[in-house]
Design a protein around this motif. Structure first.
Motif, PDB file in Angstrom:
ATOM      1  N   GLU A  32       4.299  21.845  -0.165  1.00 50.15           N
ATOM      2  CA  GLU A  32       2.979  21.341   0.224  1.00 50.15           C
ATOM      3  C   GLU A  32       2.103  21.123  -1.010  1.00 50.15           C
ATOM      4  OE1 GLU A  32      -0.844  22.707   3.003  1.00 50.15           O
ATOM      5  OE2 GLU A  32       1.148  23.588   3.346  1.00 50.15           O
ATOM      6  N   TRP A  33       2.257  22.027  -1.976  1.00 50.35           N
ATOM      7  CA  TRP A  33       1.552  21.901  -3.253  1.00 50.35           C
ATOM      8  C   TRP A  33       2.603  21.925  -4.367  1.00 50.35           C
ATOM      9  CZ3 TRP A  33      -1.348  26.763  -1.364  1.00 50.35           C
ATOM     10  CH2 TRP A  33      -2.230  26.411  -0.337  1.00 50.35           C
ATOM     11  N   PRO A  34       3.117  20.770  -4.785  1.00 47.76           N
ATOM     12  CA  PRO A  34       4.150  20.744  -5.815  1.00 47.76           C
ATOM     13  C   PRO A  34       3.621  21.139  -7.186  1.00 47.76           C
ATOM     14  CG  PRO A  34       3.454  18.522  -5.238  1.00 47.76           C
ATOM     15  CD  PRO A  34       2.777  19.438  -4.274  1.00 47.76           C
ATOM     16  N   GLY A  36       2.232  21.004 -10.675  1.00 44.39           N
ATOM     17  CA  GLY A  36       1.341  20.023 -11.282  1.00 44.39           C
ATOM     18  C   GLY A  36       0.167  19.645 -10.401  1.00 44.39           C
ATOM     19  N   SER A  37       0.248  19.972  -9.130  1.00 47.33           N
ATOM     20  CA  SER A  37      -0.831  19.604  -8.202  1.00 47.33           C
ATOM     21  C   SER A  37      -1.922  20.667  -8.176  1.00 47.33           C
ATOM     22  CB  SER A  37      -0.280  19.402  -6.795  1.00 47.33           C
ATOM     23  OG  SER A  37       0.161  20.632  -6.247  1.00 47.33           O
ATOM     24  N   ARG A  38      -3.104  20.252  -7.753  1.00 46.02           N
ATOM     25  CA  ARG A  38      -4.218  21.181  -7.624  1.00 46.02           C
ATOM     26  C   ARG A  38      -4.249  21.719  -6.200  1.00 46.02           C
ATOM     27  NH1 ARG A  38     -10.141  18.984  -8.923  1.00 46.02           N
ATOM     28  NH2 ARG A  38      -9.685  17.814  -7.012  1.00 46.02           N
ATOM     29  N   TYR A  78      -4.227  25.112 -10.361  1.00 46.10           N
ATOM     30  CA  TYR A  78      -3.060  24.243 -10.314  1.00 46.10           C
ATOM     31  C   TYR A  78      -1.767  25.052 -10.188  1.00 46.10           C
ATOM     32  CZ  TYR A  78      -6.159  20.492 -11.827  1.00 46.10           C
ATOM     33  OH  TYR A  78      -7.181  19.566 -11.898  1.00 46.10           O
TER      34      TYR A  78
END
Length: 227
Positions: A32-34, A36-38, A78
């Motif tokens: 859901e949050w890979p 590098g993602s915030r 992140y």
């Protein structure tokens, strides 16, 4: 006499924090949050998880301390890793530990190849063939970074075909270290003498021959001769 009111027990604070950490981990591992993602803001997490602000704050800090999240002032929080072991391994990686990385890879990948030869499915075989093709194409491109990435993806596909979750997690934890050793071995250019053919490893897994697969996996991870 006032009527009895049914109450719901509230878990202690420490338990709530641990449960929130588990929920955050689950969302990260689920993609859901890979990396590098915030992640959502603190108020958004409070609303989504149904816990208090302080609980969310402590859970985020715990995962930041573990190396899974990174809190960037003025920017947000992140995802920097899906595995708490990976940052630990990365911090320990120095030039004099390159041999140790190869030894750990050998311990994991030889057994992974053996298991993959026994357990591979039709989908696994297709993934292995695609990964081998991508690795060959990356080598022909002459770009070191592309080849290092494609090589890692092939080895990851072999481990995935072993169908052992713990083995896959351990292998993922040395991913950064593995790519670093491969890049260091290759140098700045892809030269013919540094090419290592992996087609026989894939053939052994396709043939369902565990012994052959283990031999092929060990061949490119042989320890250097004593000085």
């Amino acid at each position: 006499m006032p009527p009895e009111v049914e109450t719901t027990a509230i878990p202690p604070r420490g338990q709530r924090v641990q449960e929130t950490i588990a929920q955050l981990r689950e969302r990260i591992l689920g993609g859901e949050w890979p990396v590098g993602s915030r992640v959502p803001t603190e108020p958004q997490l409070v609303a989504a998880l149904g816990v208090g602000r302080n609980t969310v704050r402590e859970a985020v800090r715990a995962l930041a301390h573990a190396g899974v999240l990174e809190i960037r002032q003025g920017s947000g929080t992140y995802v920097v890793s899906v595995d708490e072991l990976a940052p630990v391994v990365a911090r320990r990686l120095t030039d004099d530990r390159m041999t140790e990385v190869v030894e750990v890879r050998r311990a994991l990948e030889v057994e992974a190849a053996r298991l993959a030869a026994r357990r591979r499915t039709a989908d696994d075989l297709a993934a292995l063939a695609d990964a081998l093709t991508a690795r060959e194409a990356a080598w022909r491109s002459g770009r070191v970074n592309d080849f290092v990435t494609a090589d890692a993806m092939l080895h990851t596909a072999v481990v995935a075909a072993a169908h052992n979750g713990m083995l896959a997690e351990l292998h993922a934890s040395i991913g950064t270290a593995m790519r670093s050793t491969v890049a260091a071995t290759l140098g700045e250019n892809l030269t013919p003498e540094r090419y290592v053919d992996h087609s026989r490893l894939i053939e052994a897994i396709q043939a369902g021959d565990p012994g052959w697969a283990a031999i092929e996996a060990g061949a490119y991870l042989a320890p250097p001769p004593p000085a």
